[in-house]
Write a protein that holds these residues in place. Structure first.
Motif, short mmCIF file in Angstrom:
data_model
loop_
_atom_site.label_atom_id
_atom_site.label_comp_id
_atom_site.label_asym_id
_atom_site.label_seq_id
_atom_site.Cartn_x
_atom_site.Cartn_y
_atom_site.Cartn_z
N ASN A 138 0.83 -1.22 0.00
CA ASN A 138 0.00 0.00 0.00
C ASN A 138 0.86 1.26 0.00
OD1 ASN A 138 -2.77 -1.34 0.58
ND2 ASN A 138 -1.47 -2.14 2.21
N GLY A 139 1.82 1.33 -0.90
CA GLY A 139 2.77 2.43 -0.88
C GLY A 139 2.14 3.80 -1.00
N PRO A 326 1.83 1.41 -7.01
CA PRO A 326 1.57 2.14 -5.75
C PRO A 326 2.85 2.58 -5.04
CG PRO A 326 0.13 0.24 -5.91
CD PRO A 326 1.12 0.12 -7.02
N MET A 327 3.89 1.72 -5.07
CA MET A 327 5.16 2.08 -4.46
C MET A 327 5.82 3.22 -5.22
SD MET A 327 8.57 -0.27 -3.94
CE MET A 327 7.87 -1.25 -2.62
N ASP A 328 5.87 3.10 -6.55
CA ASP A 328 6.47 4.15 -7.38
C ASP A 328 5.79 5.50 -7.13
OD1 ASP A 328 8.02 2.18 -8.43
OD2 ASP A 328 7.01 2.11 -10.38
N ARG A 329 4.48 5.48 -7.22
CA ARG A 329 3.74 6.73 -7.17
C ARG A 329 3.65 7.27 -5.75
NH1 ARG A 329 -0.76 4.66 -11.64
NH2 ARG A 329 0.79 4.46 -13.33
N GLY A 330 3.74 6.40 -4.74
CA GLY A 330 3.78 6.88 -3.36
C GLY A 330 5.02 7.70 -3.11
N PRO A 373 13.38 3.97 3.59
CA PRO A 373 14.02 2.65 3.52
C PRO A 373 13.17 1.57 2.84
CG PRO A 373 14.13 3.55 5.76
CD PRO A 373 13.14 4.37 5.00
N TYR A 374 11.93 1.88 2.46
CA TYR A 374 11.02 0.81 2.03
C TYR A 374 10.49 0.98 0.61
CZ TYR A 374 11.30 0.51 7.05
OH TYR A 374 11.79 0.45 8.32
N GLY A 375 10.88 2.02 -0.08
CA GLY A 375 10.32 2.26 -1.39
C GLY A 375 11.39 2.47 -2.45
N LYS A 376 11.13 3.36 -3.38
CA LYS A 376 12.01 3.57 -4.52
C LYS A 376 13.35 4.16 -4.13
CE LYS A 376 11.18 3.04 -8.33
NZ LYS A 376 11.38 1.89 -9.22
#
Length: 405
Positions: A138-139, A326-330, A373-376
């Protein structure tokens, strides 16, 4: 170009090549231990399958770092696949050049397969792991909810003390939140981000088992990372975008984003030196170095992420993993919100709504640091590690020494 029948048979024959050459006395490398693809998880197994086909074809060998690294292997275990996936820059050159891409029965789509493994690696190597899994799922929602929640908390705290609406404070942020409070709060959040990122990349690095680092390898990896060499599509003309044309837009928007981030970081560093070493305290003039750096960084973090979002929305869905959007766009949304609220705070710092603008900006920045630390952003750190591994590996003897190489 080899025929499909030749390709399907080439990988098994190659696996025995090293031992055969040993029998003839031409080489001493031991036979490769082939890892059954069925023993790997589905995404890793798919990359391993495609790499066996690519290793027999080798048409794309000059496109990027992935294919030279691939040719040094006859087997593709989980660590090899994670390494190659994070080495991939998703430029799309191999997909558009491949004669075995869908709808061919071989269904070779390296960019998508690599993207799926990269998404797995963010969660696999994240520290603590449950936070990586939550952001993976759920980024975008998590990023926006965290930034809104933190900003609302700060705004309510100000409202409770009667400080949300005030007379103009001439840009003095510390009249709203004391300096020591902000330093302690953001020092803790930044420290957490560094610790979590460090633990994650340490786990990734140990999995790669790269060998000794030389100055030459470090310099090569740094150059490839800073210049984004492998976003050139293997020919320097750029990535294949939605219309199949070559474009350097993604490299340029990445550079604007990275430059904006570094300018904002430099603004904070210079302001810290002003405060502690020169005894010069905020607010600083619009022409001062911290404000100029912060403004330039804010503009970079508006233009760069906006461009990346535009390219992301237009990208051919075959060239990526829809589950990663969702991760990219978050991450992109947090960068845009950070720059927009920062520039808004600068514009309204002399007005009665400065405290509210400050609460909004601080909430977004805290959310950005907590999710780094958790996304792109973590992906960028892992990619740098993979580039360093590649630079080290290039300087090591090739154990295969196949006659065709």
């Amino acid at each position: 170009m080899r025929s499909p029948d030749a390709l399907t048979a080439a990988a098994p024959r190659a696996a025995g090549a090293a031992s055969a050459k040993s029998a003839n006395g031409a080489a001493t490398a031991p036979a490769a231990r082939v890892i059954p693809i069925r023993a790997l998880d589905s995404n890793t197994a798919e990359v391993a399958r495609q790499m066996q086909i690519c290793n027999a074809c080798r048409y794309c060998e000059g496109f990027c770092a992935v294919f030279p690294a691939m040719t040094r292997r006859l087997e593709f275990g989980a660590a090899d696949v994670a390494y190659l996936a994070n080495l991939c820059h998703n430029c799309g050159a191999c997909y558009h050049a491949c004669q075995y891409a869908p709808p061919h029965e071989f269904a070779v789509n390296v960019p998508r397969a690599m993207a799926q493994v990269r998404l797995d690696s963010y969660a696999q190597f994240a520290w603590p792991a449950p936070l990586g899994a939550a952001y993976r799922a759920n980024g975008l929602v998590l990023s926006l909810a965290l930034s809104v929640g933190l900003a609302l908390f700060l705004a309510l705290a100000l409202a409770a003390t009667g400080g949300l609406v005030h007379a103009p404070l001439a840009g003095n942020f510390y009249a709203v939140f004391p300096h020591n409070l902000l330093a302690a709060l953001f020092g803790a959040v930044f420290g957490w981000a560094v610790l979590a990122l460090g633990m994650g990349v340490r786990r990734f690095w140990r999995e790669l088992a790269p060998g000794g680092i030389s100055a030459a390898a470090g310099a090569e990896a740094a150059s490839a990372a800073i210049t984004l060499r492998y976003l050139g599509g293997g020919h320097g003309d750029g990535c294949n975008e939605a219309d199949d044309a070559f474009s350097l837009a993604r490299r340029r928007f990445h550079h604007l984003t990275a430059g904006g981030f570094m300018a904002c970081f430099a603004a904070t560093g210079v302001a810290t030196l002003y405060h502690y070493l020169l005894d010069l305290h905020a607010p600083y003039a619009l022409t001062s170095l911290p404000v100029l750096l912060g403004t330039a960084g804010g503009v970079g973090l508006l233009v760069g992420p906006a461009g990346l979002l535009w390219l992301n929305l237009r990208r051919d869905p075959q060239r990526g993993d829809p589950a990663q959007r969702p991760m990219d766009r978050g991450f992109i949304a947090l960068l845009l919100l950070t720059s927009a609220t920062g520039l808004g705070l600068l514009a309204g710092r002399d007005g009665p709504a400065m405290a509210l603008l400050l609460a909004l900006h601080l909430g977004v920045v805290m959310a950005l640091f907590l999710t780094l630390p958790y996304g792109k952003f973590a992906h960028g750190v892992f990619r740098c590690a993979a580039l360093l591994k590649h630079a080290i590996e290039k300087r090591q003897p090739d154990r295969l020494r196949l006659g065709a190489d």
